[in-house]
Design a protein around this motif. Structure first.
Motif, short mmCIF file in Angstrom:
data_model
loop_
_atom_site.label_atom_id
_atom_site.label_comp_id
_atom_site.label_asym_id
_atom_site.label_seq_id
_atom_site.Cartn_x
_atom_site.Cartn_y
_atom_site.Cartn_z
N ASP A 409 0.74 -1.27 0.05
CA ASP A 409 -0.01 0.17 0.03
C ASP A 409 0.84 1.13 -0.02
O ASP A 409 1.40 1.56 1.08
CB ASP A 409 -0.95 0.04 1.32
N GLU A 410 1.00 1.98 -1.31
CA GLU A 410 1.87 3.05 -1.38
C GLU A 410 1.00 4.19 -1.40
O GLU A 410 0.43 4.65 -2.28
CB GLU A 410 2.66 2.94 -2.64
N GLY A 411 0.74 4.87 -0.24
CA GLY A 411 -0.03 6.23 -0.17
C GLY A 411 -1.39 5.95 -0.40
O GLY A 411 -2.26 7.00 -1.01
N GLY A 412 -2.07 4.80 -0.29
CA GLY A 412 -3.47 4.53 -0.88
C GLY A 412 -3.69 3.84 -2.12
O GLY A 412 -4.67 3.34 -2.35
N ALA A 413 -2.61 3.72 -2.89
CA ALA A 413 -2.51 2.98 -4.16
C ALA A 413 -1.94 1.86 -3.86
O ALA A 413 -0.60 1.56 -3.47
CB ALA A 413 -1.91 3.73 -5.14
N SER A 414 -2.34 0.39 -4.17
CA SER A 414 -1.54 -0.59 -4.24
C SER A 414 -0.98 -1.17 -5.33
O SER A 414 -1.16 -0.59 -6.33
CB SER A 414 -2.74 -1.97 -3.69
N ARG A 415 0.01 -1.81 -5.18
CA ARG A 415 0.94 -2.56 -6.06
C ARG A 415 1.64 -3.67 -5.88
O ARG A 415 1.69 -3.99 -4.40
CB ARG A 415 2.16 -1.54 -6.86
N ARG A 416 2.08 -4.49 -6.71
CA ARG A 416 3.10 -5.75 -6.13
C ARG A 416 4.27 -5.24 -5.23
O ARG A 416 4.93 -4.43 -5.89
CB ARG A 416 2.97 -6.69 -7.39
#
Length: 493
Positions: A409-416
């Motif tokens: 979770d990067e500042g509210g945006a998710s990525r692998r």
């Protein structure tokens, strides 16, 4: 005085005021609970020292009024702390930017941003002044539903909570006793609310008649109370009546970096001291690496730590019921998955509150032993775990088969998750990681099948005789493992 010293003096003053406001707010909140306890004793039956008649009623009313006034003062102080941390930081940034322009070309600095930031801070401070002056009555404020308004999103809660004035916060705290465990509130406020709730739970246990669940949790809650009393800097970030809690060594909202330790098999509130000590040892190791006095590393260029800022804050995350025995841990992921959402929410709330002051403090999440399975389960949610680095120490498996199933979770945006964001730390003579070959608890981070990167922390001279002790010494001072953990944490940006 030249612009630079004035700017630095302002920043220092704001930081100092923020820290003092938080400390006073927490202390006055404790005093309010003391007064409430006195009022309850005065209203108890004659056999418990109660006081009746006209004099008794007057005494109870006076104590209750004093408690209410104390809560108002405490709430205003905590509100001031929150505002100084966010709007105060905005003013400090504006002043420093103006100062940089002035240094580059005297007279060229645009003070518009400074004026706007100053106005924003003054407006919020007036809210506290109105409450203390009696111009705002909490009883006249509508009761907000945080969940209905925000959908339980920690970042939405953080924004909403910060927008509320002291009166709205006081009304919420009074009507929602579990508010202190809501991710997204400032840590100082959560600590004050949770300490009040803890004392009331313990009071209910002392009076007898508590339900079976609370009675079972009683020894753990008592141990938690003793742990908090041992160091007033500790912050109680989460409290559950079933015997779960999250405790930080200090206020994580003003830290340069945060390390969260998820303990393993046999951990509970009754062993919180051990978990807290292990988490603190990692912070100390990281601070040593970043210090110019470090014996084992070249000096690291790092911004000096302000007097009111803690370089590294450690968190003991006992937010789940860990398995009691190795046999129980080795046959099921039930405990790891039961509260993995709580770990994910906790991390998102921490990130949301910390980010509001404009600084990005790295967060390292460490899962030890069976705690690795809990950490991996939390990161398997596609919404991601708000951590800059996930370290699995002595992992028997991370609940999933591959790093492809780990999300950030990067500042509210998710990525692998990337390979360098998931580490497996283990000794070759630790038998626990061998359990991953059963497949019950998933693959081990750092292995070829899982991905991520491996850090071998086998002690020099270790051999077969180390098998029985290696797993419990990862966080011991003077070990290769603790030194490597410190390096990993210090290098996290």
């Amino acid at each position: 005085m030249s612009p630079a010293p004035r700017a630095e003096a302002l920043v220092t003053a704001i930081d100092h005021a923020e820290a003092r406001s938080a400390a006073v707010g927490r202390a006055v909140s404790d005093a309010a609970e003391d007064l409430d306890a006195v009022a309850r004793r005065l209203g108890a039956g004659p056999e418990r020292g109660g006081w009746f008649g006209r004099a008794g009623r007057r005494a109870r009313a006076s104590v209750a009024d004093a408690a209410a006034e104390s809560r108002t003062i405490a709430g205003a102080c905590l509100f001031l702390s929150d505002v100084l941390r966010v709007e105060g930081a905005g003013l400090a940034r504006a002043v420093m930017s103006w100062d940089d322009d002035e240094l580059a070309r005297p007279g060229a600095g645009d003070h518009t941003a400074v004026v706007d930031a100053d106005h924003a801070l003054v407006q919020r401070l007036r809210e506290a002044a109105d409450v203390l002056a009696g111009a705002t009555d909490p009883d006249a404020r509508p009761c907000l539903d945080l969940s209905g308004t925000t959908g339980d999103d920690p970042r939405a809660i953080a924004a909403l909570w910060h927008s509320l004035g002291p009166a709205d916060r006081e009304r919420l705290a009074r009507d929602k006793p579990e508010l202190g465990s809501v991710a997204g509130l400032s840590s100082a406020a959560r600590d004050a609310l949770n300490r009040t709730r803890l004392r009331r739970l313990l009071d209910a246990l002392d009076r007898g008649g508590a339900d079976a669940g609370l009675a079972d949790a009683g020894p753990g809650l008592a141990a938690l109370s003793e742990y908090l009393d041992a160091d007033p800097r500790r912050h109680l970030l989460t409290l559950h009546a079933d015997g779960r809690a999250v405790v930080a060594s200090e206020n994580p909202d003003v830290a340069d970096r945060v390390v969260t330790l998820v303990p393993g098999t046999g951990s509970s509130l009754e062993t919180l001291g051990r978990t807290g000590e292990r988490a603190a040892a990692m912070c100390e190791a990281a601070d040593e690496v970043r210090s110019p006095k470090s014996r084992n590393a070249e000096p690291v260029d790092a911004a000096p730590v302000d007097a009111e800022t803690t370089a590294c804050v450690s968190v003991a995350w006992q937010g789940y019921h860990a398995p009691d025995t190795i046999a129980e841990a080795g046959r099921s992921l039930a405990s790891a998955r039961a509260h993995d959402e709580d770990l994910r929410t906790y991390a998102a709330g921490l990130d949301a509150v910390e980010a509001m002051d404009g600084d990005d403090a790295p967060h390292t999440a460490v899962g030890y032993s069976y705690g690795s399975a809990t950490l991996g389960a939390a990161a398997s949610d596609p919404r991601g775990l708000a951590a800059d680095l996930m370290i699995h120490v002595g992992s028997p498996g991370a609940s999933v088969e591959s790093i492809e199933q780990q999300w950030v979770d990067e500042g509210g945006a998710s990525r692998r998750a990337h390979d360098r964001e998931v580490a497996g730390v283990a000794s070759r003579w630790d038998a626990v990681p061998w359990w991953s070959i059963t497949g019950v608890l998933g693959e081990r981070p750092g292995s070829g099948d899982f991905g991520g990167f491996a850090v071998d922390v086998t002690e020099p001279g270790a051999g077969p005789r180390s098998v029985g002790t290696t797993h419990s010494t990862y966080f011991d001072r003077g070990t290769v493992s603790l030194e490597e953990l410190g390096r990993l944490i210090a290098d996290t940006e």
